[in-house]
Design an enzyme around this catalytic site. Sequence first.
Site, mmCIF file in Angstrom:
data_model
loop_
_atom_site.group_PDB
_atom_site.id
_atom_site.type_symbol
_atom_site.label_atom_id
_atom_site.label_comp_id
_atom_site.label_asym_id
_atom_site.label_seq_id
_atom_site.Cartn_x
_atom_site.Cartn_y
_atom_site.Cartn_z
ATOM 1 N N MET A 30 0.852 -1.192 0.000
ATOM 2 C CA MET A 30 0.000 0.000 0.000
ATOM 3 C C MET A 30 0.891 1.246 0.000
ATOM 4 O O MET A 30 0.428 2.337 0.343
ATOM 5 C CB MET A 30 -0.931 -0.013 1.209
ATOM 6 C CG MET A 30 -1.880 -1.214 1.186
ATOM 7 S SD MET A 30 -3.402 -0.963 2.101
ATOM 8 C CE MET A 30 -2.775 -0.677 3.732
ATOM 9 N N GLY A 31 2.155 1.072 -0.377
ATOM 10 C CA GLY A 31 3.068 2.214 -0.455
ATOM 11 C C GLY A 31 3.594 2.631 0.906
ATOM 12 O O GLY A 31 3.540 1.855 1.857
ATOM 13 N N ALA A 32 4.110 3.885 0.996
ATOM 14 C CA ALA A 32 4.819 4.371 2.192
ATOM 15 C C ALA A 32 5.890 3.333 2.554
ATOM 16 O O ALA A 32 5.953 2.835 3.675
ATOM 17 C CB ALA A 32 3.851 4.613 3.346
ATOM 18 N N LEU A 33 6.695 3.028 1.560
ATOM 19 C CA LEU A 33 7.601 1.882 1.655
ATOM 20 C C LEU A 33 8.694 2.094 2.705
ATOM 21 O O LEU A 33 9.281 3.170 2.799
ATOM 22 C CB LEU A 33 8.244 1.628 0.285
ATOM 23 C CG LEU A 33 7.250 1.375 -0.854
ATOM 24 C CD1 LEU A 33 7.996 1.199 -2.177
ATOM 25 C CD2 LEU A 33 6.379 0.157 -0.567
ATOM 26 N N HIS A 37 9.264 -3.585 3.465
ATOM 27 C CA HIS A 37 8.887 -3.821 2.060
ATOM 28 C C HIS A 37 10.135 -4.087 1.213
ATOM 29 O O HIS A 37 10.130 -4.961 0.354
ATOM 30 C CB HIS A 37 8.204 -2.576 1.459
ATOM 31 C CG HIS A 37 6.938 -2.174 2.137
ATOM 32 N ND1 HIS A 37 6.823 -1.029 2.881
ATOM 33 C CD2 HIS A 37 5.710 -2.757 2.153
ATOM 34 C CE1 HIS A 37 5.585 -0.917 3.324
ATOM 35 N NE2 HIS A 37 4.893 -1.947 2.910
ATOM 36 N N GLY A 147 5.126 -10.142 4.310
ATOM 37 C CA GLY A 147 5.914 -10.069 5.544
ATOM 38 C C GLY A 147 5.184 -10.743 6.701
ATOM 39 O O GLY A 147 3.952 -10.714 6.776
ATOM 40 N N ASP A 150 2.549 -9.181 9.502
ATOM 41 C CA ASP A 150 1.114 -9.419 9.316
ATOM 42 C C ASP A 150 0.897 -10.924 9.226
ATOM 43 O O ASP A 150 0.491 -11.455 8.177
ATOM 44 C CB ASP A 150 0.627 -8.701 8.050
ATOM 45 C CG ASP A 150 0.785 -7.201 8.180
ATOM 46 O OD1 ASP A 150 0.240 -6.629 9.126
ATOM 47 O OD2 ASP A 150 1.497 -6.602 7.336
ATOM 48 N N GLN A 153 -2.564 -12.147 8.197
ATOM 49 C CA GLN A 153 -2.800 -11.869 6.771
ATOM 50 C C GLN A 153 -2.131 -12.943 5.904
ATOM 51 O O GLN A 153 -2.746 -13.483 4.974
ATOM 52 C CB GLN A 153 -2.252 -10.483 6.421
ATOM 53 C CG GLN A 153 -2.177 -10.203 4.933
ATOM 54 C CD GLN A 153 -1.812 -8.767 4.617
ATOM 55 O OE1 GLN A 153 -2.655 -7.890 4.700
ATOM 56 N NE2 GLN A 153 -0.561 -8.522 4.243
#
Length: 289
Positions: A30-33, A37, A147, A150, A153
């Site tokens: 979702m970005g904001a790497l 990430h 990762g 999570d 998830q």
Amino acid sequence: MKVIEHIGQMQETSRALRREGKEIGFVPTMGALHEGHLSLIRRCKEENDTTVVSIFVNPTQFGPTEDYERYPRDLEGDSEKLRSLGVDILFFPSVEEMYPEGYSTYVEVEGLSNHLCGLFRPSHFRGVATVVTKLFNIVMPHRAYFGLKDYQQALIIKRMVRDLNMDVQIITCPTVREVDGLAMSSRNQYLSESERRSATVIYRTLLRAKEALERGEDFGTVKTLMVETLSSEPHVKEIQYASVYDPESLEDLSQRQREDYSGSEVLLAIAVIIGPARLIDNMLVRLRD
Ligand code: PAF
């Protein structure tokens, strides 16, 4: 790095790559790497011919009172990082293209979605499973990287891939931590300086719980220790969960006999609210025989 914004173009590109016999690795984000990430992307690059990264802040995985609007967005900074890692394709679709008017199909992984975060974010995993399915259908990867911060998830996505016979290998990678142990997360950006210092209590709690398990304490005692340690930090506004869990079923084991798990792994997992941020972390611990 090629930037693709449209679903059709991404599908055409992936089909062409597959025809050429190229193996496609995929890191959905979702970005904001952050470094977490980037570690997934490095692994993806090592194991595949082509690396695709998606950036899509997925509205369907946020509840109505959650942080969808203020979730950090930094396309320029992210693109810079992706370029410097040698990512081949950035897929950056719009919300309108991913969820056009009249959109009405969702993927639900029953059971696993009703534990841990699912109890506090009721439609979150439905949104995650749906968008990951869509992204897999668009990017058509051979391998996809997630990762372990999570953990739930990753478990749900593995179950979904198995249950729906999706032709993609799910690879999970270790949590990346700051030097003081705080798990890297885009949401750490929400913390003030003093909240950021307090947030180290999460990793400290996991380490204390691990030591207690290794000393032979029972699961109920370990849960109490976790809750006490987290509560001692004034910035912790709410403890959503903190306990010992079965790593496959995610059942809370605090009422169960630890003898039933001798020689097996258990999961320590935490979700807390610190200041404006909801933070999660976990650790797998193998119990001695
Ligand atoms: O972990 C995330 O960043 C998101 O949940 C994911 C997998 C990219 C789906 O939106």
